[in-house]
Scaffold this motif. Structure first.
Motif, PDB file in Angstrom:
ATOM      1  N   ASP A 157      -1.739  11.866  -1.016  1.00 18.52           N
ATOM      2  CA  ASP A 157      -0.911  10.663  -0.901  1.00 18.52           C
ATOM      3  C   ASP A 157      -0.075  10.701   0.379  1.00 18.52           C
TER       4      ASP A 157
ATOM      5  N   THR B  29       2.212   1.901  -3.388  1.00 18.04           N
ATOM      6  CA  THR B  29       1.193   2.490  -4.264  1.00 18.04           C
ATOM      7  C   THR B  29       1.058   3.987  -4.017  1.00 18.04           C
ATOM      8  N   LEU B  30       1.041   4.391  -2.751  1.00 18.51           N
ATOM      9  CA  LEU B  30       0.897   5.811  -2.417  1.00 18.51           C
ATOM     10  C   LEU B  30       2.112   6.613  -2.872  1.00 18.51           C
TER      11      LEU B  30
ATOM     12  N   ALA C 213      -5.856  -0.764  -5.722  1.00 16.84           N
ATOM     13  CA  ALA C 213      -4.768  -0.297  -6.589  1.00 16.84           C
ATOM     14  C   ALA C 213      -3.466  -1.036  -6.316  1.00 16.84           C
ATOM     15  N   SER C 214      -3.369  -1.657  -5.139  1.00 14.20           N
ATOM     16  CA  SER C 214      -2.153  -2.394  -4.767  1.00 14.20           C
ATOM     17  C   SER C 214      -2.251  -3.875  -5.120  1.00 14.20           C
TER      18      SER C 214
ATOM     19  N   CYS D 151       0.830  -1.210   0.000  1.00  7.55           N
ATOM     20  CA  CYS D 151       0.000   0.000   0.000  1.00  7.55           C
ATOM     21  C   CYS D 151       0.864   1.258   0.000  1.00  7.55           C
TER      22      CYS D 151
ATOM     23  N   HIS E  48     -10.796   5.683   0.944  1.00 15.46           N
ATOM     24  CA  HIS E  48      -9.492   5.675   0.289  1.00 15.46           C
ATOM     25  C   HIS E  48      -8.696   4.422   0.636  1.00 15.46           C
TER      26      HIS E  48
ATOM     27  N   LYS F 258      -9.774   1.755  -1.720  1.00 18.29           N
ATOM     28  CA  LYS F 258      -9.285   2.047  -3.075  1.00 18.29           C
ATOM     29  C   LYS F 258      -7.787   1.772  -3.195  1.00 18.29           C
ATOM     30  N   VAL F 259      -7.027   2.124  -2.183  1.00 11.15           N
ATOM     31  CA  VAL F 259      -5.585   1.875  -2.206  1.00 11.15           C
ATOM     32  C   VAL F 259      -5.307   0.377  -2.211  1.00 11.15           C
TER      33      VAL F 259
ATOM     34  N   TYR G 261      -1.013   7.945  -6.100  1.00 10.38           N
ATOM     35  CA  TYR G 261      -2.394   7.453  -6.046  1.00 10.38           C
ATOM     36  C   TYR G 261      -3.364   8.572  -6.407  1.00 10.38           C
TER      37      TYR G 261
END
Length: 468
Positions: free
Chosen positions: A278, A267-268, A399-400, A264, A392, A395-396, A272
């Motif tokens: 972020d 990703t940030l 995205a990860s 995570c 969030h 969502k993170v 992101y």
């Protein structure tokens, strides 16, 4: 003036001047009933009371083989008069009673029952509570009573009080739906309510138990006594049986362990959203994990910021060149707000929390932020709430490359405890880091398949002394 002074000093309170409005018996009606083996109750104009018998009544059976039923039946009438009698002055009231002796006593104003008056005077104030008292209070006493009520209610978290009020409203709705007098508090009625909530309202058995706790709490406020029917063995067995009939629950919340946290953070740092968001989310992720924080200790559920209880920028302070302190103002285990320091260290790790949080705080102050501003801000400059953070967070995760299903903000705390246990950190240290006051932390330690495999391998290869 002298005449009035003399008159008022000896006036017996009786007046020949009645209200202009002439009421009929049907306008004011009182319903009372009593069961010598259970208790008594009364209903008047949308209000009610119910209680077990005062201790004095338990001695009646010992003193007499057949204690007077009149005493039991007239007692709730007296209590009703103490509670609401000031509203009946100079009015006609219709009292419903199924005891002819009580009817005669009320109509004639006297009783043939020996010692009835003294017994009633002795017990008439037995059921007074802060929320239901018998006296008409002057403004100063009313202020004291109001302060007492506020202090009692403040002993509960707002969310808990809200849940209890919801349960009480559900209990009232049950009575209304089945058109039965409110409230019925016998075991039969409580069991029927439990079945109604579970079968008709589709409320899980565990939630129904919370509802029963809420109903019991409201009753204790009103009467000073708990409802013994709620703790009856039949109610306990019913909720247990209903729980067994429920389908198996979905998988429990998964822990966000250190390896998933690293994904995570990567990703940030790769981008992101905007750089400021972020950085904010990275600090929230790291602080939640390394601080073993509960959701409410980092992101309040309300959007109304209160610097006295919510995380503020001033709550992060330098401790040593390699450590910070996050001052926890209030938590689940610190309802009195004594505050608790959470230590954040510089670590030789990709997910070291010290550097990102230090830089974040310094940048906020560089932008002229006040120490009393919210610790974490959204893209609109508002306090980061639990809803915003959770949105969030999920969502993170996606995205990860991590399925967000079965994860929640509590996964940080669960993941921190699980990672600590896997790393061989002692139980006592885990308890201190998570600020657990009991063995509850063990429920948060999730063991994966490899942990179980290694544990069984160690057990199978272990040999006691003297065995070869």
């Amino acid at each position: 003036m002298h005449l009035w002074q003399q008159f008022l000093s000896s006036w017996n309170g009786i007046s020949f001047f009645y209200n202009d409005y002439i009421s009929q018996p049907e306008d004011i009606q009182l319903y009372t009933d009593a069961a010598p083996s259970i208790g008594f109750g009364g209903y008047y104009s949308g209000r009610w009371f119910a209680s077990e018998w005062p201790p004095e009544f338990s001695h009646l059976a010992q003193q007499s083989d057949s204690p007077s039923s009149t005493l039991f039946e007239i007692y709730p009438v007296i209590i009703a008069a103490i509670l609401w009698g000031h509203e009946w002055s100079k009015h006609i009231i219709l009292i419903h009673s199924d005891n002819s002796a009580v009817v005669d006593i009320i109509n004639k104003g006297r009783s043939q029952v020996q010692d009835l008056g003294s017994r009633l005077r002795h017990t008439s104030h037995a059921s007074s509570t802060v929320f239901c008292y018998h006296l008409q209070l002057n403004p100063r006493l009313e202020d004291l009573s109001h302060a007492s009520r506020e202090a009692i209610l403040n002993g509960l978290a707002p969310s808990t009080l809200s849940a209890y009020l919801t349960s009480w409203n559900c209990f009232k709705a049950y009575h209304s739906y089945y058109q039965i007098p409110f409230p019925l508090l016998d075991v039969w009625s409580i069991c029927n309510f439990v079945t109604h909530a579970h079968s008709n309202l589709k409320i899980r058995a565990s939630t129904v138990q919370t509802y029963l706790s809420g109903i019991n709490f409201i009753l204790k406020l009103a009467t000073g006594e708990q409802c013994h029917s709620i703790s009856h063995s039949h109610v306990t067995m019913l909720t247990k049986g209903l729980r067994k009939r429920e389908p198996a629950s979905s998988a429990r919340r998964l822990p966000l362990t250190s390896d998933l946290l690293s994904q995570c953070i990567c990703t940030l740092r790769s981008g992101y959203m905007s750089p400021s968001i972020d950085r904010t989310l990275e600090c929230m992720f790291l602080l939640a994990f390394f601080g073993f924080l509960r959701c409410s200790e980092l992101a309040p559920s309300t959007s109304a910021f209160n610097p006295a209880i919510h995380p503020s920028l001033s709550d992060i302070s330098a401790h040593t060149p390699d450590s910070l302190i996050y001052t926890l103002k209030k938590s689940k285990t610190d309802q009195f707000g004594k505050s608790c320091p959470i230590y954040i260290f510089r670590l030789n790790s990709f997910i070291s929390p010290f550097e990102p949080i230090s830089e974040y705080v310094l940048s906020r102050y560089a932008n002229k932020a006040s120490p009393q501003e919210p610790l974490f801000l959204t893209e609109n400059g508002k306090m980061a709430t639990r809803f915003w953070f959770n949105k969030h967070f999920l969502k993170v995760l996606g995205a990860s490359g991590i399925s967000p299903e079965h994860y929640s903000l509590h996964s940080f705390r669960i993941g921190a405890a699980t990672t600590a246990a896997s790393a061989g950190i002692s139980d006592e240290t885990i308890r201190v880091m998570g600020r657990w006051s009991s063995e509850a932390y063990r429920l948060y330690i999730h063991n994966n398949f490899n942990d179980l495999l290694q544990a069984q391998a160690l057990i199978s290869s272990f040999k006691p002394l003297g065995v070869f």
